[in-house]
Design a protein around this motif. Structure first.
Motif, PDB file in Angstrom:
ATOM      1  N   MET A  16       0.819  -1.209   0.000  1.00  0.00           N
ATOM      2  CA  MET A  16       0.000   0.000   0.000  1.00  0.00           C
ATOM      3  C   MET A  16       0.855   1.263   0.000  1.00  0.00           C
ATOM      4  N   LEU A  17       1.985   1.225   0.671  1.00  0.00           N
ATOM      5  CA  LEU A  17       2.838   2.413   0.757  1.00  0.00           C
ATOM      6  C   LEU A  17       3.445   2.791  -0.582  1.00  0.00           C
ATOM      7  N   ASP A  18       3.458   1.863  -1.525  1.00  0.00           N
ATOM      8  CA  ASP A  18       4.006   2.135  -2.858  1.00  0.00           C
ATOM      9  C   ASP A  18       2.957   2.731  -3.795  1.00  0.00           C
ATOM     10  N   ALA A  19       1.724   2.881  -3.314  1.00  0.00           N
ATOM     11  CA  ALA A  19       0.645   3.422  -4.151  1.00  0.00           C
ATOM     12  C   ALA A  19       0.715   4.957  -4.189  1.00  0.00           C
ATOM     13  N   PRO A  20       0.220   5.573  -5.277  1.00  0.00           N
ATOM     14  CA  PRO A  20       0.264   7.040  -5.354  1.00  0.00           C
ATOM     15  C   PRO A  20      -0.773   7.733  -4.481  1.00  0.00           C
ATOM     16  N   ASP A  21      -1.918   7.085  -4.259  1.00  0.00           N
ATOM     17  CA  ASP A  21      -2.979   7.716  -3.474  1.00  0.00           C
ATOM     18  C   ASP A  21      -3.760   6.644  -2.716  1.00  0.00           C
ATOM     19  N   LEU A  22      -4.676   7.104  -1.853  1.00  0.00           N
ATOM     20  CA  LEU A  22      -5.409   6.162  -1.002  1.00  0.00           C
ATOM     21  C   LEU A  22      -6.294   5.237  -1.817  1.00  0.00           C
ATOM     22  N   ALA A  23      -6.916   5.738  -2.888  1.00  0.00           N
ATOM     23  CA  ALA A  23      -7.792   4.890  -3.702  1.00  0.00           C
ATOM     24  C   ALA A  23      -7.011   3.706  -4.272  1.00  0.00           C
ATOM     25  N   THR A  24      -5.824   3.957  -4.791  1.00  0.00           N
ATOM     26  CA  THR A  24      -4.995   2.880  -5.341  1.00  0.00           C
ATOM     27  C   THR A  24      -4.554   1.931  -4.240  1.00  0.00           C
TER      28      THR A  24
ATOM     29  N   MET B  74      -6.119   1.233  -1.485  1.00  0.00           N
ATOM     30  CA  MET B  74      -7.244   0.405  -1.077  1.00  0.00           C
ATOM     31  C   MET B  74      -7.540  -0.679  -2.105  1.00  0.00           C
ATOM     32  N   ARG B  75      -7.357  -0.378  -3.399  1.00  0.00           N
ATOM     33  CA  ARG B  75      -7.547  -1.418  -4.418  1.00  0.00           C
ATOM     34  C   ARG B  75      -6.521  -2.533  -4.243  1.00  0.00           C
ATOM     35  N   ARG B  76      -5.308  -2.141  -3.890  1.00  0.00           N
ATOM     36  CA  ARG B  76      -4.283  -3.159  -3.647  1.00  0.00           C
ATOM     37  C   ARG B  76      -4.656  -4.023  -2.449  1.00  0.00           C
ATOM     38  N   TRP B  77      -5.234  -3.423  -1.432  1.00  0.00           N
ATOM     39  CA  TRP B  77      -5.679  -4.201  -0.263  1.00  0.00           C
ATOM     40  C   TRP B  77      -6.752  -5.204  -0.685  1.00  0.00           C
ATOM     41  N   GLN B  78      -7.699  -4.755  -1.512  1.00  0.00           N
ATOM     42  CA  GLN B  78      -8.747  -5.661  -1.969  1.00  0.00           C
ATOM     43  C   GLN B  78      -8.156  -6.832  -2.758  1.00  0.00           C
ATOM     44  N   GLN B  79      -7.183  -6.537  -3.623  1.00  0.00           N
ATOM     45  CA  GLN B  79      -6.539  -7.600  -4.395  1.00  0.00           C
ATOM     46  C   GLN B  79      -5.782  -8.558  -3.469  1.00  0.00           C
ATOM     47  N   PHE B  80      -5.123  -8.006  -2.471  1.00  0.00           N
ATOM     48  CA  PHE B  80      -4.394  -8.803  -1.488  1.00  0.00           C
ATOM     49  C   PHE B  80      -5.353  -9.743  -0.770  1.00  0.00           C
ATOM     50  N   ASP B  81      -6.526  -9.224  -0.395  1.00  0.00           N
ATOM     51  CA  ASP B  81      -7.520 -10.050   0.293  1.00  0.00           C
ATOM     52  C   ASP B  81      -8.031 -11.182  -0.593  1.00  0.00           C
ATOM     53  N   ARG B  82      -8.194 -10.885  -1.888  1.00  0.00           N
ATOM     54  CA  ARG B  82      -8.683 -11.938  -2.794  1.00  0.00           C
ATOM     55  C   ARG B  82      -7.678 -13.088  -2.891  1.00  0.00           C
TER      56      ARG B  82
ATOM     57  N   ASP C 191     -13.255 -16.412   1.742  1.00  0.00           N
ATOM     58  CA  ASP C 191     -14.522 -16.197   2.444  1.00  0.00           C
ATOM     59  C   ASP C 191     -14.618 -14.805   3.082  1.00  0.00           C
ATOM     60  N   PHE C 192     -13.787 -13.877   2.607  1.00  0.00           N
ATOM     61  CA  PHE C 192     -13.867 -12.523   3.143  1.00  0.00           C
ATOM     62  C   PHE C 192     -13.538 -11.527   2.040  1.00  0.00           C
ATOM     63  N   SER C 193     -14.340 -10.469   1.958  1.00  0.00           N
ATOM     64  CA  SER C 193     -14.040  -9.406   0.994  1.00  0.00           C
ATOM     65  C   SER C 193     -14.722  -8.120   1.427  1.00  0.00           C
ATOM     66  N   PHE C 194     -14.114  -6.999   1.042  1.00  0.00           N
ATOM     67  CA  PHE C 194     -14.744  -5.704   1.258  1.00  0.00           C
ATOM     68  C   PHE C 194     -14.645  -4.893  -0.031  1.00  0.00           C
ATOM     69  N   GLU C 195     -15.469  -3.877  -0.136  1.00  0.00           N
ATOM     70  CA  GLU C 195     -15.591  -3.108  -1.373  1.00  0.00           C
ATOM     71  C   GLU C 195     -15.538  -1.620  -1.054  1.00  0.00           C
TER      72      GLU C 195
ATOM     73  N   ILE D 208     -16.980   2.008   2.444  1.00  0.00           N
ATOM     74  CA  ILE D 208     -16.120   0.828   2.580  1.00  0.00           C
ATOM     75  C   ILE D 208     -17.010  -0.233   3.207  1.00  0.00           C
ATOM     76  N   ALA D 209     -17.483  -1.160   2.391  1.00  0.00           N
ATOM     77  CA  ALA D 209     -18.513  -2.110   2.819  1.00  0.00           C
ATOM     78  C   ALA D 209     -17.976  -3.525   2.841  1.00  0.00           C
ATOM     79  N   ILE D 210     -18.342  -4.274   3.873  1.00  0.00           N
ATOM     80  CA  ILE D 210     -17.989  -5.693   3.968  1.00  0.00           C
ATOM     81  C   ILE D 210     -19.028  -6.488   3.178  1.00  0.00           C
ATOM     82  N   ARG D 211     -18.570  -7.174   2.150  1.00  0.00           N
ATOM     83  CA  ARG D 211     -19.476  -7.918   1.275  1.00  0.00           C
ATOM     84  C   ARG D 211     -19.548  -9.398   1.627  1.00  0.00           C
ATOM     85  N   LEU D 212     -18.490  -9.922   2.251  1.00  0.00           N
ATOM     86  CA  LEU D 212     -18.451 -11.344   2.559  1.00  0.00           C
ATOM     87  C   LEU D 212     -17.566 -11.538   3.773  1.00  0.00           C
TER      88      LEU D 212
END
Length: 351
Positions: free
Chosen positions: A88-96, A98-106, A111-115, A125-129
Motif C-alpha cells: 500500500m505504501l508504494d501506491a500514489p494515493d489512497l484509492a490505489t 485500497m484497491r491493492r488491499w482488496q486484491q491482497f484479500d482476494r 470467504d472474506f471481501s470488502f468493497e 467501505i462495505a464488507i461484502r463477505l
C-alpha cells in the motif's frame, strides 16, 4: 492534563477470546499476563483499560501466530500485515492503496471481501463477505472496519473523519460504547455493514514512511488503530473533556450547555443523535477515571472518590458498584493479583 482514555467492557473481552483455539490453562495465563484478573471477566459490568486489551491482543497474536486472532477463515501469519502495508505504501494515493488491499484479500481469503465505492460526495467501505463460521460475526465486522480506518489514516498521515457507520446486525445492549470506538454516528439493522468517509480522502497522496515508522505502527497494534482519540467534532467527546476539567465542580447540563455555547435542548438533542445522554457521559467519565486510578495508582478510595466528583465515599461506593458490579476495594484487590504476573516485554506483530 492528558485526558483519561475510555475503557472497554469485559463483555467485549469475553467475546474476543471466546472460541479461540486455546486451552483453558493457556487462556488464563495470557489473561493474567495482560494484567487482567479472570474473576473480573465474570463480572458483567467490569472494565479493562485500553492497555490491558492491547496487551492481551498482542499476546494472542504471538501465541496463535495470527495477526487478527481467530477472526478470519484462516490465520494471518506473522508478517502478513507488514507485506500488505509495504504494497500500500508504494501506491500514489489512497484509492490505489485500497484497491491493492482488496486484491491482497482476494489472494489471501476465499470467504472474506470488502468493497470501496464512491457514492456522491461520500465513499463507502462495505464488507461484502465474511466467514459464515466466524465465531463472532459482530467482532469480525467491527474489527475489520477499525483496521481499515486505522491503516487508511496511517497511510495518508491524517486521521480520516467518519461520516457514519452502518452495521447489518441488530443494536447490541452495549451500543453506548460505540461513541468511543467509532468517531461518527452509528446505525444498526442496516442492509450492509459499511463505513462512510468523504470521497475526497481517496485522492489523498500516500505518505512516505520509513522502516522504523512501519515497525512502530505494527508494534503499536491494536492500540493505534482500534482506539481513537477524542474527537472535537463529536459533542459527546467535547462534553467529556469539559466535564473532566471540572470534576471537582457540581456540573449539570445547564452549565455544560453554556460552556459549550449551545442551548440545553440542543446539547441533549445532539447527544441523543450520538447515542448517549448528559448523565451517561458524566457517569462513563467518572467510571473510566475510577477504574484507571484503581488499577494504576495507590491513591486511597477516598481520594479517588473526591477526584471523580463524589461528595462522600459511600456515594462513590454505590455508584461504582452500579457501574461494575464490584466495590472499589474488591476491584483493586482482584486487579492487583493479576498485575503480579507481569506481561512479557517485546511482544511484536512482526519480525
Amino acid at each position: 492534563m492528558d485526558p483519561f482514555s475510555a475503557t472497554l467492557p469485559t463483555s467485549y473481552v469475553n467475546a474476543f477470546v471466546e472460541g479461540l483455539a486455546l486451552s483453558h490453562a493457556d487462556l488464563n495465563l495470557l489473561v493474567r499476563r495482560a494484567s487482567i484478573d479472570a474473576r473480573l471477566l465474570a463480572l458483567p459490568g467490569a472494565r479493562v483499560t485500553q492497555e490491558q486489551f492491547a496487551t492481551l491482543f498482542q499476546l494472542l497474536v504471538a501465541h496463535l501466530e495470527d495477526e487478527m486472532p481467530g477472526l478470519y477463515g484462516r490465520p494471518l501469519r506473522r508478517g502478513t500485515l507488514k507485506i500488505l502495508l509495504i504494497l500500500m505504501l508504494d501506491a500514489p494515493d489512497l484509492a490505489t492503496a485500497m484497491r491493492r488491499w482488496q486484491q491482497f484479500d482476494r489472494v489471501l481469503h476465499d470467504d472474506f471481501s470488502f468493497e470501496v465505492r464512491r457514492e456522491g460526495a461520500l465513499a463507502s467501505i462495505a464488507i461484502r463477505l465474511y466467514p459464515t463460521q466466524a465465531r463472532s460475526a459482530r467482532l469480525v465486522q467491527e474489527l475489520h472496519l477499525k483496521l481499515v480506518h486505522g491503516i487508511a489514516s496511517w497511510i495518508v498521515g491524517k486521521r480520516l473523519g467518519i461520516e457514519r457507520v452502518d452495521f447489518a446486525f441488530p443494536r447490541p445492549p452495549d451500543a453506548a460504547e460505540y461513541v468511543y470506538i467509532f468517531p461518527g454516528p452509528v446505525y444498526f439493522d442496516q442492509p450492509a455493514t459499511a463505513m462512510y468517509i468523504d470521497a475526497a480522502y481517496l485522492q489523498q497522496p500516500v505518505r512516505s514512511r520509513t522502516r522504523s515508522e512501519l515497525r512502530d505502527f505494527l508494534q503499536g497494534a491494536p492500540q493505534n488503530w482500534f482506539f481513537v482519540p477524542f474527537d472535537k467534532t463529536l459533542l459527546s467527546h467535547r462534553l467529556r473533556s469539559h466535564l473532566e476539567s471540572r470534576l471537582h465542580e457540581s456540573s449539570n447540563i445547564q452549565s455544560a450547555a453554556l460552556a459549550l455555547n449551545c442551548s440545553e435542548r440542543t446539547l441533549a438533542r445532539h447527544l441523543s443523535a450520538e447515542g448517549t445522554t448528559f448523565q451517561q457521559v458524566k457517569d462513563v467519565l467518572r467510571r473510566d477515571i475510577a477504574v484507571q486510578k484503581l488499577l494504576k495508582s495507590r491513591e486511597s478510595i477516598a481520594a479517588i472518590a473526591r477526584a471523580t466528583g463524589f461528595a462522600t465515599v459511600s456515594a462513590f461506593h454505590r455508584a461504582f458498584r452500579s457501574w461494575t458490579g464490584s466495590t472499589p476495594l474488591a476491584y483493586r484487590r482482584q486487579a492487583g493479583r493479576a498485575h503480579r504476573v507481569a506481561a512479557p516485554q517485546g511482544v511484536t506483530l512482526t519480525q
